[in-house]
Design a protein around this motif. Structure first.
Motif, PDB file in Angstrom:
ATOM      1  N   GLN A  15       0.846  -1.194   0.000  1.00  0.00           N
ATOM      2  CA  GLN A  15       0.000   0.000   0.000  1.00  0.00           C
ATOM      3  C   GLN A  15       0.883   1.247   0.000  1.00  0.00           C
ATOM      4  O   GLN A  15       1.810   1.345   0.800  1.00  0.00           O
ATOM      5  N   THR A  16       0.605   2.170  -0.884  1.00  0.00           N
ATOM      6  CA  THR A  16       1.339   3.432  -0.887  1.00  0.00           C
ATOM      7  C   THR A  16       0.884   4.265   0.305  1.00  0.00           C
ATOM      8  O   THR A  16      -0.314   4.397   0.566  1.00  0.00           O
ATOM      9  N   VAL A  17       1.850   4.810   1.042  1.00  0.00           N
ATOM     10  CA  VAL A  17       1.555   5.695   2.167  1.00  0.00           C
ATOM     11  C   VAL A  17       2.404   6.954   2.029  1.00  0.00           C
ATOM     12  O   VAL A  17       3.454   6.935   1.393  1.00  0.00           O
ATOM     13  N   SER A  18       1.910   8.031   2.598  1.00  0.00           N
ATOM     14  CA  SER A  18       2.659   9.284   2.625  1.00  0.00           C
ATOM     15  C   SER A  18       3.129   9.535   4.045  1.00  0.00           C
ATOM     16  O   SER A  18       2.338   9.459   4.984  1.00  0.00           O
ATOM     17  N   VAL A  19       4.410   9.829   4.198  1.00  0.00           N
ATOM     18  CA  VAL A  19       4.966  10.122   5.506  1.00  0.00           C
ATOM     19  C   VAL A  19       5.183  11.624   5.606  1.00  0.00           C
ATOM     20  O   VAL A  19       5.805  12.229   4.733  1.00  0.00           O
ATOM     21  N   HIS A  25       0.664   8.158   6.651  1.00  0.00           N
ATOM     22  CA  HIS A  25      -0.761   8.376   6.406  1.00  0.00           C
ATOM     23  C   HIS A  25      -1.204   7.580   5.183  1.00  0.00           C
ATOM     24  O   HIS A  25      -0.464   7.441   4.219  1.00  0.00           O
ATOM     25  N   MET A  26      -2.434   7.110   5.221  1.00  0.00           N
ATOM     26  CA  MET A  26      -3.033   6.452   4.061  1.00  0.00           C
ATOM     27  C   MET A  26      -3.264   7.512   2.984  1.00  0.00           C
ATOM     28  O   MET A  26      -3.256   8.708   3.263  1.00  0.00           O
ATOM     29  N   PRO A  27      -3.497   7.093   1.727  1.00  0.00           N
ATOM     30  CA  PRO A  27      -3.661   8.058   0.638  1.00  0.00           C
ATOM     31  C   PRO A  27      -4.780   9.085   0.868  1.00  0.00           C
ATOM     32  O   PRO A  27      -4.706  10.192   0.346  1.00  0.00           O
ATOM     33  N   PHE A  32      -4.344   7.133   9.622  1.00  0.00           N
ATOM     34  CA  PHE A  32      -2.964   6.776   9.910  1.00  0.00           C
ATOM     35  C   PHE A  32      -2.656   5.390   9.362  1.00  0.00           C
ATOM     36  O   PHE A  32      -3.480   4.493   9.409  1.00  0.00           O
ATOM     37  N   ALA A  33      -1.425   5.239   8.867  1.00  0.00           N
ATOM     38  CA  ALA A  33      -0.956   3.932   8.422  1.00  0.00           C
ATOM     39  C   ALA A  33       0.076   3.393   9.396  1.00  0.00           C
ATOM     40  O   ALA A  33       0.483   2.252   9.297  1.00  0.00           O
ATOM     41  N   GLY A  34       0.506   4.195  10.349  1.00  0.00           N
ATOM     42  CA  GLY A  34       1.483   3.754  11.331  1.00  0.00           C
ATOM     43  C   GLY A  34       2.466   4.862  11.645  1.00  0.00           C
ATOM     44  O   GLY A  34       2.369   5.971  11.134  1.00  0.00           O
ATOM     45  N   SER A  35       3.422   4.526  12.486  1.00  0.00           N
ATOM     46  CA  SER A  35       4.431   5.483  12.896  1.00  0.00           C
ATOM     47  C   SER A  35       5.778   5.092  12.320  1.00  0.00           C
ATOM     48  O   SER A  35       6.046   3.915  12.102  1.00  0.00           O
TER      49      SER A  35
END
Length: 106
Positions: A15-19, A25-27, A32-35
């Motif tokens: 899954q593409t995520v933005s940090v 973060h999810m798209p 949140f997608a995690g830390s």
């Protein structure tokens, strides 16, 4: 991880995520997608902003996770018979060195 886009999971099917600001973060930008924080950051936040004692904050980052994943018999404490995985930080809780099984790695 520096700010930017990353794959969470496998590089081909992840899954593409933005940090940004140390959080993945999810798209959609609101989930949140995690830390991506290293161990020093949560300890610093807990002591400086939440008022948790340093020993308790370190325990939250060491003993509790080791217990949760079933390795408290060899990780999560500084004690005889444990793996000697250590993180040395300064008075501002910035990582200065890392030791794995008693060997300095960083």
């Amino acid at each position: 991880m520096p700010d930017g886009e990353y794959k969470l999971g496998s590089l081909t099917h992840g899954q593409t995520v933005s940090v940004f600001d140390g959080i993945a973060h999810m798209p959609d930008g609101i989930s949140f997608a995690g830390s991506v924080a290293t161990a020093d950051r949560p300890i610093r936040v807990m002591t400086k902003k939440a008022g948790v004692s340093l020993p308790d904050a370190v325990k939250m980052m060491t003993e509790n996770p080791a217990r949760e994943v079933g390795v408290l018999d060899r990780k999560g404490r500084v004690a005889r018979g444990y793996d000697a995985d250590l993180v040395l930080f300064d008075e501002n809780i910035n990582i200065r060195s890392v030791w794995c099984r008693g060997e300095k790695t960083v």
